[in-house]
Design a protein around this motif. Structure first.
Motif, PDB file in Angstrom:
ATOM      1  N   ILE A   1      -8.170  37.053  20.985  1.00 13.50           N
ATOM      2  CA  ILE A   1      -7.666  37.138  22.359  1.00 13.50           C
ATOM      3  C   ILE A   1      -6.144  37.053  22.365  1.00 13.50           C
ATOM      4  O   ILE A   1      -5.465  37.839  23.034  1.00 13.50           O
ATOM      5  CB  ILE A   1      -8.277  36.023  23.235  1.00 13.50           C
ATOM      6  N   VAL A   2      -5.605  36.111  21.598  1.00 10.77           N
ATOM      7  CA  VAL A   2      -4.151  35.943  21.534  1.00 10.77           C
ATOM      8  C   VAL A   2      -3.504  37.189  20.945  1.00 10.77           C
ATOM      9  O   VAL A   2      -2.500  37.690  21.473  1.00 10.77           O
ATOM     10  CB  VAL A   2      -3.778  34.686  20.715  1.00 10.77           C
ATOM     11  N   GLN A   3      -4.072  37.724  19.865  1.00  9.99           N
ATOM     12  CA  GLN A   3      -3.500  38.916  19.244  1.00  9.99           C
ATOM     13  C   GLN A   3      -3.544  40.111  20.187  1.00  9.99           C
ATOM     14  O   GLN A   3      -2.589  40.889  20.262  1.00  9.99           O
ATOM     15  CB  GLN A   3      -4.232  39.224  17.938  1.00  9.99           C
ATOM     16  N   ALA A   4      -4.626  40.262  20.932  1.00 13.16           N
ATOM     17  CA  ALA A   4      -4.720  41.350  21.906  1.00 13.16           C
ATOM     18  C   ALA A   4      -3.695  41.159  23.021  1.00 13.16           C
ATOM     19  O   ALA A   4      -3.075  42.122  23.486  1.00 13.16           O
ATOM     20  CB  ALA A   4      -6.129  41.433  22.483  1.00 13.16           C
ATOM     21  N   SER A   5      -3.487  39.913  23.419  1.00 17.50           N
ATOM     22  CA  SER A   5      -2.496  39.627  24.457  1.00 17.50           C
ATOM     23  C   SER A   5      -1.098  39.948  23.974  1.00 17.50           C
ATOM     24  O   SER A   5      -0.279  40.503  24.725  1.00 17.50           O
ATOM     25  CB  SER A   5      -2.576  38.151  24.873  1.00 17.50           C
ATOM     26  N   ILE A   6      -0.808  39.595  22.718  1.00 17.64           N
ATOM     27  CA  ILE A   6       0.500  39.908  22.152  1.00 17.64           C
ATOM     28  C   ILE A   6       0.698  41.423  22.104  1.00 17.64           C
ATOM     29  O   ILE A   6       1.754  41.935  22.503  1.00 17.64           O
ATOM     30  CB  ILE A   6       0.665  39.284  20.750  1.00 17.64           C
ATOM     31  N   ALA A   7      -0.302  42.140  21.642  1.00 14.08           N
ATOM     32  CA  ALA A   7      -0.206  43.599  21.571  1.00 14.08           C
ATOM     33  C   ALA A   7       0.006  44.188  22.964  1.00 14.08           C
ATOM     34  O   ALA A   7       0.826  45.097  23.146  1.00 14.08           O
ATOM     35  CB  ALA A   7      -1.455  44.186  20.927  1.00 14.08           C
ATOM     36  N   GLY A   8      -0.703  43.683  23.944  1.00 15.84           N
ATOM     37  CA  GLY A   8      -0.534  44.157  25.322  1.00 15.84           C
ATOM     38  C   GLY A   8       0.846  43.848  25.864  1.00 15.84           C
ATOM     39  O   GLY A   8       1.465  44.675  26.543  1.00 15.84           O
ATOM     40  N   TRP A   9       1.340  42.653  25.539  1.00 16.97           N
ATOM     41  CA  TRP A   9       2.678  42.266  25.989  1.00 16.97           C
ATOM     42  C   TRP A   9       3.711  43.205  25.398  1.00 16.97           C
ATOM     43  O   TRP A   9       4.593  43.704  26.109  1.00 16.97           O
ATOM     44  CB  TRP A   9       2.975  40.828  25.572  1.00 16.97           C
ATOM     45  N   VAL A  10       3.613  43.465  24.100  1.00 12.94           N
ATOM     46  CA  VAL A  10       4.575  44.351  23.432  1.00 12.94           C
ATOM     47  C   VAL A  10       4.516  45.753  24.032  1.00 12.94           C
ATOM     48  O   VAL A  10       5.550  46.364  24.316  1.00 12.94           O
ATOM     49  CB  VAL A  10       4.330  44.381  21.905  1.00 12.94           C
ATOM     50  N   LYS A  11       3.318  46.250  24.285  1.00 12.70           N
ATOM     51  CA  LYS A  11       3.168  47.583  24.873  1.00 12.70           C
ATOM     52  C   LYS A  11       3.800  47.628  26.266  1.00 12.70           C
ATOM     53  O   LYS A  11       4.542  48.569  26.593  1.00 12.70           O
ATOM     54  CB  LYS A  11       1.688  47.959  24.952  1.00 12.70           C
ATOM     55  N   ASP A  12       3.512  46.621  27.084  1.00 15.18           N
ATOM     56  CA  ASP A  12       4.096  46.581  28.426  1.00 15.18           C
ATOM     57  C   ASP A  12       5.614  46.457  28.362  1.00 15.18           C
ATOM     58  O   ASP A  12       6.330  47.070  29.160  1.00 15.18           O
ATOM     59  CB  ASP A  12       3.522  45.403  29.226  1.00 15.18           C
TER      60      ASP A  12
ATOM     61  N   VAL B   1      10.070  36.830  28.522  1.00 21.52           N
ATOM     62  CA  VAL B   1       9.912  36.757  27.076  1.00 21.52           C
ATOM     63  C   VAL B   1       9.277  35.426  26.669  1.00 21.52           C
ATOM     64  O   VAL B   1       8.604  35.332  25.650  1.00 21.52           O
ATOM     65  CB  VAL B   1      11.271  36.966  26.364  1.00 21.52           C
ATOM     66  N   ASP B   2       9.430  34.403  27.469  1.00 23.09           N
ATOM     67  CA  ASP B   2       8.842  33.098  27.175  1.00 23.09           C
ATOM     68  C   ASP B   2       7.327  33.186  27.020  1.00 23.09           C
ATOM     69  O   ASP B   2       6.738  32.460  26.222  1.00 23.09           O
ATOM     70  CB  ASP B   2       9.212  32.095  28.276  1.00 23.09           C
ATOM     71  N   ASP B   3       6.696  34.095  27.762  1.00 21.15           N
ATOM     72  CA  ASP B   3       5.249  34.277  27.617  1.00 21.15           C
ATOM     73  C   ASP B   3       4.892  34.726  26.209  1.00 21.15           C
ATOM     74  O   ASP B   3       3.936  34.248  25.615  1.00 21.15           O
ATOM     75  CB  ASP B   3       4.721  35.301  28.632  1.00 21.15           C
ATOM     76  N   LEU B   4       5.661  35.657  25.671  1.00 13.65           N
ATOM     77  CA  LEU B   4       5.424  36.129  24.309  1.00 13.65           C
ATOM     78  C   LEU B   4       5.624  34.986  23.318  1.00 13.65           C
ATOM     79  O   LEU B   4       4.820  34.818  22.403  1.00 13.65           O
ATOM     80  CB  LEU B   4       6.348  37.298  23.959  1.00 13.65           C
ATOM     81  N   ARG B   5       6.660  34.202  23.500  1.00 12.09           N
ATOM     82  CA  ARG B   5       6.919  33.064  22.612  1.00 12.09           C
ATOM     83  C   ARG B   5       5.726  32.118  22.600  1.00 12.09           C
ATOM     84  O   ARG B   5       5.275  31.670  21.546  1.00 12.09           O
ATOM     85  CB  ARG B   5       8.182  32.310  23.040  1.00 12.09           C
ATOM     86  N   LYS B   6       5.189  31.843  23.782  1.00 13.51           N
ATOM     87  CA  LYS B   6       4.032  30.944  23.873  1.00 13.51           C
ATOM     88  C   LYS B   6       2.812  31.536  23.160  1.00 13.51           C
ATOM     89  O   LYS B   6       2.070  30.822  22.480  1.00 13.51           O
ATOM     90  CB  LYS B   6       3.701  30.657  25.339  1.00 13.51           C
ATOM     91  N   LEU B   7       2.596  32.829  23.315  1.00 14.81           N
ATOM     92  CA  LEU B   7       1.467  33.476  22.637  1.00 14.81           C
ATOM     93  C   LEU B   7       1.637  33.418  21.125  1.00 14.81           C
ATOM     94  O   LEU B   7       0.681  33.128  20.392  1.00 14.81           O
ATOM     95  CB  LEU B   7       1.343  34.932  23.096  1.00 14.81           C
ATOM     96  N   ILE B   8       2.836  33.673  20.657  1.00 13.90           N
ATOM     97  CA  ILE B   8       3.091  33.634  19.218  1.00 13.90           C
ATOM     98  C   ILE B   8       2.904  32.219  18.683  1.00 13.90           C
ATOM     99  O   ILE B   8       2.279  32.014  17.636  1.00 13.90           O
ATOM    100  CB  ILE B   8       4.496  34.177  18.898  1.00 13.90           C
ATOM    101  N   GLU B   9       3.414  31.224  19.407  1.00 11.54           N
ATOM    102  CA  GLU B   9       3.244  29.838  18.979  1.00 11.54           C
ATOM    103  C   GLU B   9       1.769  29.456  18.935  1.00 11.54           C
ATOM    104  O   GLU B   9       1.324  28.769  18.010  1.00 11.54           O
ATOM    105  CB  GLU B   9       4.004  28.893  19.909  1.00 11.54           C
ATOM    106  N   LEU B  10       1.003  29.910  19.920  1.00 14.22           N
ATOM    107  CA  LEU B  10      -0.430  29.634  19.928  1.00 14.22           C
ATOM    108  C   LEU B  10      -1.117  30.294  18.745  1.00 14.22           C
ATOM    109  O   LEU B  10      -1.949  29.679  18.064  1.00 14.22           O
ATOM    110  CB  LEU B  10      -1.050  30.113  21.245  1.00 14.22           C
ATOM    111  N   ASP B  11      -0.766  31.531  18.451  1.00 13.30           N
ATOM    112  CA  ASP B  11      -1.354  32.235  17.322  1.00 13.30           C
ATOM    113  C   ASP B  11      -1.031  31.504  16.021  1.00 13.30           C
ATOM    114  O   ASP B  11      -1.905  31.308  15.171  1.00 13.30           O
ATOM    115  CB  ASP B  11      -0.843  33.677  17.272  1.00 13.30           C
ATOM    116  N   LEU B  12       0.210  31.075  15.844  1.00 12.64           N
ATOM    117  CA  LEU B  12       0.601  30.349  14.636  1.00 12.64           C
ATOM    118  C   LEU B  12      -0.149  29.020  14.531  1.00 12.64           C
ATOM    119  O   LEU B  12      -0.563  28.625  13.437  1.00 12.64           O
ATOM    120  CB  LEU B  12       2.112  30.116  14.619  1.00 12.64           C
TER     121      LEU B  12
END
Length: 69
Positions: free
Chosen positions: A30-41, A52-63
């Motif tokens: 789910i997190v990876q799909a969200s990151i991919a969607g964020w990057v596409k958008d 951009v803070d949303d992307l940071r949070k997703l990346i931190e969650l994935d890590l």
């Protein structure tokens, strides 16, 4: 604790760990799909730098999910 009780406890612990691992795997997808969607958008101009803070949070969650594996 009897051998049978130890065996039952061990089986329970293994099943619990497997369930947690499966959930983390699903969350990572789910997190990876969200990151991919964020990057596409972002690439399409739908997201500006003020989110951009949303992307940071997703990346931190994935890590974090990866570190727990």
């Amino acid at each position: 604790m009897t051998e049978e009780e130890k065996q039952l406890f061990l089986e329970y612990a293994i099943e619990a760990a497997a369930g947690i691992a499966e959930s983390k795997s699903k969350y990572r997808k789910i997190v990876q799909a969200s990151i991919a969607g964020w990057v596409k958008d972002f690439q399409n101009g739908h997201i500006k730098f003020n989110t951009v803070d949303d992307l940071r949070k997703l990346i931190e969650l994935d890590l974090k999910l990866q570190a727990d594996e």
